[in-house]
Every structure is written in structure tokens, then in C-alpha cells.
Design an enzyme around this catalytic site. Structure first.
Site, PDB file in Angstrom:
ATOM      1  N   GLU A 172     -80.548 -15.147  31.357  1.00 20.88           N
ATOM      2  CA  GLU A 172     -81.923 -15.300  31.826  1.00 20.88           C
ATOM      3  C   GLU A 172     -82.283 -16.779  31.944  1.00 20.88           C
ATOM      4  O   GLU A 172     -83.272 -17.259  31.377  1.00 20.88           O
ATOM      5  CB  GLU A 172     -82.891 -14.516  30.932  1.00 20.88           C
ATOM      6  N   GLU A 264     -78.553  -6.824  32.935  1.00 15.63           N
ATOM      7  CA  GLU A 264     -79.289  -5.911  32.065  1.00 15.63           C
ATOM      8  C   GLU A 264     -80.249  -5.114  32.934  1.00 15.63           C
ATOM      9  O   GLU A 264     -80.785  -5.626  33.916  1.00 15.63           O
ATOM     10  CB  GLU A 264     -80.140  -6.661  31.030  1.00 15.63           C
TER      11      GLU A 264
END
Length: 322
Positions: A172, A264
Site C-alpha cells: 500500500e 488484497e
């Protein structure tokens, strides 16, 4: 859609890496690897999938947070310590998964290398300055290097046995919620580069498949250090699609063709729609706990549909790649 066989960015990569990249090259746009993250020794998610579908995912994710060398046990809280304690020893589960021939991906919620309290991988819980950590010789840099060398030692046995790892570091990258993303794209790229060069050139971890994770071009470290691009996504509950828009956004990160993964997800995608629309997601990885253990985000009917689909690959269908 023509098939491109991707070669590793590390010219010394082991055959197992080449086998995995070659296989993902072949299935992209037609099939999608099933994947599931786990973070505890109990691996409740894996057992739930087996109970519901009778099958197991081809790709299993493992969490390395408890292997961070600088967990502050003197200034923490119950929630943090529960996660850490539940995660103790999970590398044993990764070894067991390797014996089944399944693919492995690692996520490292890296506790701050210097200072911090509780879950110090969160920016709000540490004053660790990543912009100083990329300057040679600073205390932050020395702490960072020490942690990297500790992690390299944990990864070394997998390399020695020729077990491929989809390595998704500094995930991220677009966010400022983790300390590694809090100082912006330039610093993030320097962090990624430092890890890549140290793991590849100093430690010779030639079993790693380098998976970059993010959504912003300014955080992309370059084609020479990235085997696969990925992003994390959490659609609305029970929204099961090909995630085509997010795929099209992600592939604009680089002009160089790359394999593409869902790093994810909360709700499972629709693998039949992915195949129908020729969207190039080579795999997905559903996150742990509530995202798998309840029907809050994905109903068991859809879970079974995904694992039964001819457009998905489960562990039972995965060829021997190492």
C-alpha cells in the site's frame, strides 16, 4: 490476447521463480489463481475454505509482523499483543504449505525499526522518519539495515530449498498510514531500492518474486526491480465483479507489460467475469479474519462458485512449479 512469457528482473533468479512467472504468464487472461491470507497458527481461513468448498487455495498468504525485531513489548496494548502472539511461529505453517507444493506470498507489517509503541507499523504510533532511514549512516538507516538483515536470515532457508516466495514489501505504497509511505514517493522508492539491492546483491535471495503494491505512479520503483504489479482493494460487501476499472488504472503505472495481481481484497472477485472480459488478474488474495470467516463480505455460495469455476486455479489444480 497474446501471451508474453515474463522473465525475472533478477538475472540470477532460481528456476522456481522462472517457473512461477512462466505459469502466471500462461494463465493470465484466462484463469485466476485463488488466494487466501492467513495470519495465525490456527489458519482458520484455510480450514473454512476447505469446509465450504472441499478445496484449498493455490496461493496462501502469511503474515510476518511478529518477526519484526523491534516490537516494543514495554509500551503496547492488548490488541497489538494478541496479533503478535497469534502470529508467533507462522513460518512453520509456510514450510508446511511448501510441502504441499502451494504458492506462498508474504506480507510484512513491519514494526518501526527504531522507536514507536503498540502497532508501530502505523505512522501514528511512531516518529520513525523514513526520509532519514535512506541516508547512509544515520541511526534510522542503521536500524533499518539491521532489520533487513534479520528478515533476510529468515528468508534464507526458503532460498536454500528453492521455494519461491511472492514477496510483497512495503505494501500500500500510496498511503501515509504506514511509516514507509508517510514521507512520499521519492523516499518510498529509495526504501524499496535499498531492500531490493540488499536482498538481491548482498544476500542472494534469488527465490524472491518481487511484487510491487500500490496505485500511484510516483511510488513505482521502476521496471528493473519489479516482477509483478499489484494493488489492494476492498469493494462494497457482496460486490463481485472483474474489478476491470481498477485493473485498467493499475496497468497505467508502467508502459512495460507486467503480470498483475490483486494483492488484497475484501470481497472475492468474479473469476468467470474476469475470464469473459479478458481482464489480466493472475491471482487474488482475500484478506483474513472476518473477510473469510463470515459471510459479511462474500457469501459461501459465491465462495464455492469461485473455487468450483473452470476459470480459477485451486491447489488441487496447480502444477508442480518447484
Amino acid at each position: 490476447m497474446s501471451k508474453k512469457i515474463f522473465t525475472p528482473v533478477n538475472e540470477n533468479a532460481q528456476d522456481c521463480v522462472r517457473n512461477v512467472l512462466g505459469y502466471l504468464s500462461e494463465i493470465s487472461y484466462s484463469k485466476t489463481l485463488t488466494g487466501q491470507h492467513t495470519q495465525t497458527m490456527a489458519q482458520e481461513e484455510l480450514h473454512r475454505i476447505k469446509d465450504v468448498t472441499g478445496k484449498e487455495p493455490a496461493l496462501l498468504g502469511f503474515e510476518l509482523l511478529s518477526y519484526s525485531p523491534n516490537i516494543n513489548y514495554l509500551d503496547t496494548d492488548e490488541e497489538c499483543m494478541t496479533e503478535v502472539k497469534e502470529n508467533y511461529g507462522t513460518l512453520k505453517r509456510a514450510w508446511e504449505w511448501a510441502q504441499h507444493g502451494g504458492l506462498i506470498t508474504f506480507t510484512w507489517h513491519w514494526f518501526s525499526p527504531l522507536g514507536g509503541h503498540s502497532k508501530s507499523f502505523f505512522t501514528r504510533n511512531t516518529d520513525f522518519d523514513a526520509s532519514k532511514a535512506v541516508i547512509d549512516g544515520t541511526p534510522e538507516n542503521k536500524a533499518l539495515i539491521s532489520d533487513l538483515d534479520c528478515m533476510a536470515a529468515l528468508l534464507r532457508p526458503f532460498c536454500d530449498k528453492g521455494i519461491p516466495i511472492l514477496w510483497r514489501p512495503f505494501h500500500e505504497s500510496e498511503g501515509d498510514w504506514f511509516w514507509w509511505g508517510a514521507s512520499g514517493g521519492d523516499v518510498y522508492i529509495k526504501l524499496y531500492t535499498l531492500m531490493y539491492e540488499r536482498f538481491t546483491h548482498r544476500h542472494g535471495l534469488n527465490n524472491l518474486i518481487w511484487v510491487w503494491n500500490g496505485t500511484l505512479k510516483e511510488c513505482y520503483p521502476g521496471d528493473g526491480m519489479v516482477d509483478i504489479i499489484s494493488r489492494d482493494m476492498y469493494p462494497e460487501p457482496h460486490q463481485h465483479t472483474a474489478c476491470e476499472d481498477m485493473y485498467n488504472e493499475l496497468i497505467k503505472i508502467t508502459e512495460q507489460p507486467k503480470l498483475v495481481l490483486i494483492g488484497e481484497t475484501g470481497s472475492l472477485p468474479d473469476v468467470d467475469e474476469i475470464a469473459q472480459k479478458k481482464v489480466g488478474w493472475a491471482s487474488f488474495m482475500t484478506w483474513s479474519k472476518v473477510f473469510c470467516l463470515s459471510e459479511e463480505f462474500t457469501g459461501y455460495e459465491h465462495l464455492k462458485k469461485v473455487y468450483d469455476s473452470p476459470n480459477s486455479v485451486t491447489l488441487e489444480e496447480l502444477p508442480k512449479l518447484y
